[in-house]
Motif scaffolding. Structure first.
Motif, PDB file in Angstrom:
ATOM      1  N   ARG A 144       1.049  -1.453  -0.258  1.00 35.25           N
ATOM      2  CA  ARG A 144       0.100  -0.164  -0.190  1.00 35.25           C
ATOM      3  C   ARG A 144       0.959   1.552  -0.093  1.00 35.25           C
ATOM      4  N   THR A 145       1.893   1.145   0.363  1.00 36.92           N
ATOM      5  CA  THR A 145       2.559   2.503   0.777  1.00 36.92           C
ATOM      6  C   THR A 145       3.866   2.211  -0.291  1.00 36.92           C
ATOM      7  N   GLU A 146       4.117   1.608  -0.959  1.00 35.34           N
ATOM      8  CA  GLU A 146       4.528   1.372  -2.017  1.00 35.34           C
ATOM      9  C   GLU A 146       3.797   2.340  -3.976  1.00 35.34           C
ATOM     10  N   GLY A 147       2.432   1.275  -3.400  1.00 37.27           N
ATOM     11  CA  GLY A 147       1.440   1.671  -4.338  1.00 37.27           C
ATOM     12  C   GLY A 147       1.095   3.707  -4.079  1.00 37.27           C
ATOM     13  N   LYS A 148       0.946   4.183  -2.909  1.00 35.95           N
ATOM     14  CA  LYS A 148       0.751   5.232  -2.833  1.00 35.95           C
ATOM     15  C   LYS A 148       1.781   6.148  -3.054  1.00 35.95           C
ATOM     16  N   GLU A 149       2.550   5.730  -2.928  1.00 34.40           N
ATOM     17  CA  GLU A 149       4.313   6.549  -4.055  1.00 34.40           C
ATOM     18  C   GLU A 149       3.930   6.741  -5.820  1.00 34.40           C
ATOM     19  N   ILE A 150       3.575   5.186  -5.733  1.00 34.64           N
ATOM     20  CA  ILE A 150       2.730   5.510  -7.163  1.00 34.64           C
ATOM     21  C   ILE A 150       1.616   6.721  -7.775  1.00 34.64           C
ATOM     22  N   TYR A 151       0.654   6.233  -7.146  1.00 32.86           N
ATOM     23  CA  TYR A 151      -0.317   7.093  -7.168  1.00 32.86           C
ATOM     24  C   TYR A 151      -0.156   8.858  -7.162  1.00 32.86           C
ATOM     25  N   ASP A 152       0.420   9.099  -5.973  1.00 31.83           N
ATOM     26  CA  ASP A 152       0.395  10.376  -6.095  1.00 31.83           C
ATOM     27  C   ASP A 152       1.368  10.525  -7.402  1.00 31.83           C
ATOM     28  N   ARG A 153       2.136  10.304  -8.006  1.00 32.89           N
ATOM     29  CA  ARG A 153       3.378  10.470  -8.392  1.00 32.89           C
ATOM     30  C   ARG A 153       2.647  10.700  -9.942  1.00 32.89           C
ATOM     31  N   GLU A 154       1.250   9.548 -10.039  1.00 32.32           N
ATOM     32  CA  GLU A 154       0.794   9.674 -11.073  1.00 32.32           C
ATOM     33  C   GLU A 154      -0.045  10.295 -11.438  1.00 32.32           C
ATOM     34  N   LEU A 155      -0.733  10.757 -10.279  1.00 30.79           N
ATOM     35  CA  LEU A 155      -1.834  11.662 -10.165  1.00 30.79           C
ATOM     36  C   LEU A 155      -0.993  13.122 -10.797  1.00 30.79           C
ATOM     37  N   ALA A 156      -0.310  13.598  -9.484  1.00 32.75           N
ATOM     38  CA  ALA A 156       0.682  14.996 -10.342  1.00 32.75           C
ATOM     39  C   ALA A 156       0.551  14.810 -11.786  1.00 32.75           C
ATOM     40  N   GLU A 157       1.195  13.665 -12.450  1.00 30.85           N
ATOM     41  CA  GLU A 157       1.197  14.150 -14.146  1.00 30.85           C
ATOM     42  C   GLU A 157      -0.139  13.424 -14.574  1.00 30.85           C
ATOM     43  N   SER A 158      -1.213  13.302 -14.429  1.00 24.91           N
ATOM     44  CA  SER A 158      -2.483  13.365 -14.941  1.00 24.91           C
ATOM     45  C   SER A 158      -3.314  14.902 -14.896  1.00 24.91           C
ATOM     46  N   TYR A 159      -2.575  15.896 -13.467  1.00 27.50           N
ATOM     47  CA  TYR A 159      -3.032  16.765 -13.562  1.00 27.50           C
ATOM     48  C   TYR A 159      -2.222  17.930 -14.541  1.00 27.50           C
ATOM     49  N   ARG A 160      -1.279  17.205 -14.386  1.00 25.47           N
ATOM     50  CA  ARG A 160      -0.195  18.316 -15.375  1.00 25.47           C
ATOM     51  C   ARG A 160      -0.817  18.486 -16.577  1.00 25.47           C
ATOM     52  N   ALA A 161      -0.971  16.902 -16.749  1.00 23.38           N
ATOM     53  CA  ALA A 161      -1.777  17.071 -18.713  1.00 23.38           C
ATOM     54  C   ALA A 161      -3.362  17.489 -18.330  1.00 23.38           C
ATOM     55  N   GLN A 162      -3.975  17.505 -17.922  1.00 24.29           N
ATOM     56  CA  GLN A 162      -5.750  18.035 -17.532  1.00 24.29           C
ATOM     57  C   GLN A 162      -4.561  19.300 -17.551  1.00 24.29           C
ATOM     58  N   ILE A 163      -4.504  20.097 -16.634  1.00 22.90           N
ATOM     59  CA  ILE A 163      -4.265  21.921 -16.496  1.00 22.90           C
ATOM     60  C   ILE A 163      -3.741  22.394 -18.230  1.00 22.90           C
ATOM     61  N   MET A 164      -2.687  21.522 -18.410  1.00 22.09           N
ATOM     62  CA  MET A 164      -1.994  22.185 -19.494  1.00 22.09           C
ATOM     63  C   MET A 164      -3.373  22.307 -20.849  1.00 22.09           C
ATOM     64  N   ASP A 165      -3.829  21.060 -20.750  1.00 22.52           N
ATOM     65  CA  ASP A 165      -5.333  20.651 -22.123  1.00 22.52           C
ATOM     66  C   ASP A 165      -6.283  22.235 -21.994  1.00 22.52           C
ATOM     67  N   GLN A 166      -6.611  22.043 -20.508  1.00 23.95           N
ATOM     68  CA  GLN A 166      -7.609  22.953 -20.478  1.00 23.95           C
ATOM     69  C   GLN A 166      -6.945  24.612 -20.375  1.00 23.95           C
ATOM     70  N   ILE A 167      -5.640  24.822 -19.942  1.00 27.23           N
ATOM     71  CA  ILE A 167      -5.116  26.011 -19.857  1.00 27.23           C
ATOM     72  C   ILE A 167      -6.438  27.164 -21.744  1.00 27.23           C
ATOM     73  N   PRO A 168      -6.543  26.681 -22.745  1.00 24.84           N
ATOM     74  CA  PRO A 168      -6.731  27.245 -23.782  1.00 24.84           C
ATOM     75  C   PRO A 168      -7.913  27.597 -23.444  1.00 24.84           C
ATOM     76  N   GLU A 169      -8.388  27.152 -23.217  1.00 25.73           N
ATOM     77  CA  GLU A 169     -10.241  27.332 -22.949  1.00 25.73           C
ATOM     78  C   GLU A 169     -10.339  28.587 -21.663  1.00 25.73           C
ATOM     79  N   VAL A 170      -9.842  28.196 -20.460  1.00 29.79           N
ATOM     80  CA  VAL A 170     -10.538  29.148 -19.510  1.00 29.79           C
ATOM     81  C   VAL A 170      -9.443  30.180 -19.521  1.00 29.79           C
ATOM     82  N   THR A 171      -8.453  30.343 -20.552  1.00 31.55           N
ATOM     83  CA  THR A 171      -7.975  31.946 -20.947  1.00 31.55           C
ATOM     84  C   THR A 171      -8.018  32.951 -21.942  1.00 31.55           C
ATOM     85  N   GLU A 172      -8.431  34.064 -21.803  1.00 31.19           N
ATOM     86  CA  GLU A 172      -8.412  35.372 -22.741  1.00 31.19           C
ATOM     87  C   GLU A 172      -7.529  36.378 -22.176  1.00 31.19           C
TER      88      GLU A 172
END
Length: 443
Positions: A281-309
């Motif tokens: 579980r501890t091992e999985g938590k490290e992987i989850y946090d790392r992949e979640l951060a990368e997922s957030y980065r990808a989602q945010i970079m994709d959405q920035i143009p839509e919410v920017t004037e």
């Protein structure tokens, strides 16, 4: 109200005056005129002659590098001013712009340059960085339920440990679900052997879609399996022939997941099933946090143009698209891009959207990074190298050396690190929806 404003009334260039006027402004694009009087022209004439002589411009009857100014003026006529004097003036304008350290989207564009013996001007387009309006609370992010993911990871790791420690018992019968089959595998492309009697092992599972696994069900020791697989490559078809010699079929006997079994694994500080699960579980938590951060980065970079004037001049977009097209033509890729998009008009529209989205993303990232004093230091590079070393197939030290030695790779890595740090800040302000993938699978 004047149509222009004077930016510099007296800019000293070798003792001469040069007037600079801002003649128009369209959102982020400023058009300036750099005006040269008769005294400036005399100085620029001398510089043009020195450059022509340095390049040993040939004129019959004169030694290369020793041609007088008046001869150049007589021979070259209008071209002396329109080309060579203009070139020297443009160099001076570019030097002045370098001193200003302007924040530009594109390099300064020389829109016009007109010169004569009486005077001249250089017209410059400055495509400055526009202001952006960005609202992070409009970002909508999705994340998998943490407990659900961790439970799944623990189950997977436990299953893997059990299967890894399976007892193999040779069997004479046919290979069935769950059995392990040991084969000598040959793969041929025509008469060429791509793989020659290589020893391989396959666990037969019904949900394994690999053709080689499907072909081994029902086979027994001593059987030879032959089959072909066809792949399309453009208009051609490539046919691979597989020959599998079954050396042995094993029944896998899986151990029970008990404290005694866990002790036999000899894992440091782990003696019970619960301790092993907690470790996973501890091992999985490290992987989850790392992949979640990368997922957030990808989602945010994709959405920035839509919410920017952004207030950006059409001329800036046109100039940028022209630059992209010029590079495509230089690389010999333009025609294929036109073909892919169906027409030049559709390609240009796609390039406009691509450039606009890229600029919005880059400017927002830059703005957030500056506001939060985000930097990339040696420790960031080192940590990045450690993460990607396995993917690159090299040691962490080697990965770090590659990043530092290759400027193009380093630039990409630095940008990715900055984006990750920016995304971490923006994720705290975004709307986050927690998603259950189990619930979706059960629908």
């Amino acid at each position: 109200m004047p149509l222009f404003k004077v930016i510099k009334a007296s800019n000293k260039l070798g003792g001469a005056k040069m007037e600079v006027k801002e003649i128009s402004k369209d959102k982020n694009m400023i058009v300036r005129e750099y005006l040269f009087d008769k005294n400036d022209i005399a100085r620029l004439e001398d510089k043009a002659v020195a450059e022509l002589n340095r390049k040993k411009y040939h004129i019959e009857g004169f030694r290369p590098g020793r041609v007088p100014k008046e001869v150049y003026k007589l021979r070259l006529k209008e071209a002396f001013y329109e080309i060579y004097v203009a070139d020297e003036a443009i160099k001076e304008v570019e030097n002045e712009l370098d001193k200003e350290e302007l924040q530009l989207l594109l390099p300064p564009v020389i829109a016009d340059a007109k010169f004569s013996a009486e005077g001249g001007k250089v017209v410059v387009e400055l495509h400055t960085e526009p202001e952006v309006k960005f609202e992070p609370t409009k970002l909508k992010l999705r994340k998998a339920k943490e407990e659900e993911v961790l439970d799944g990871y623990v189950d997977m790791r436990v299953k893997y440990v059990i299967e890894e420690n399976a007892i193999l018992e040779p069997k004479d019968g046919q290979a069935e679900e769950g059995d392990l089959v040991k084969v000598k595998e040959t793969v041929m492309l025509g008469e060429k052997k791509l793989r020659n009697a290589e020893e391989r092992e396959y666990v037969l599972l019904k949900d394994d879609e690999r053709e080689v696994v499907k072909q081994l069900f029902g086979k027994k020791k001593g059987d030879v399996v032959e089959f072909e697989r066809t792949f399309e490559k453009g208009d051609d078809k490539i046919v691979y022939k597989y020959i599998l010699e079954v050396e042995e079929v094993y029944k896998r006997i899986l151990p029970e997941f008990t404290d005694e079994f866990v002790k036999s694994l000899a894992i440091e500080n782990v003696e019970t099933t619960e301790q092993l699960k907690e470790k996973f579980r501890t091992e999985g938590k490290e992987i989850y946090d790392r992949e979640l951060a990368e997922s957030y980065r990808a989602q945010i970079m994709d959405q920035i143009p839509e919410v920017t004037e952004i207030e950006i001049s059409e001329k800036t977009i046109e100039r940028a698209v022209e630059n992209i097209i010029e590079n495509l033509k230089k690389d010999g890729k333009y025609e294929s891009y036109v073909q892919n998009y169906g027409s030049e008009e559709k390609l240009i529209e796609e390039l406009r959207n691509y450039y606009l989205n890229m600029i919005k993303k880059d400017l927002v990232v830059k703005k957030i990074a500056e506001e939060n004093n985000i930097k990339v230091d040696a420790e960031d590079i080192k940590a990045y190298a450690e993460r990607v070393s396995v993917e690159w197939g090299v040691s962490p030290d080697r990965a770090e050396a590659i990043i530092k030695s290759r400027q193009d790779i380093r630039n990409e890595v630095v940008m990715e690190i900055v984006e990750s740090k920016v995304a971490k800040i923006l994720a705290e302000k975004a709307q986050i929806e927690e998603v259950s993938f189990k619930e979706q699978e059960n629908k």
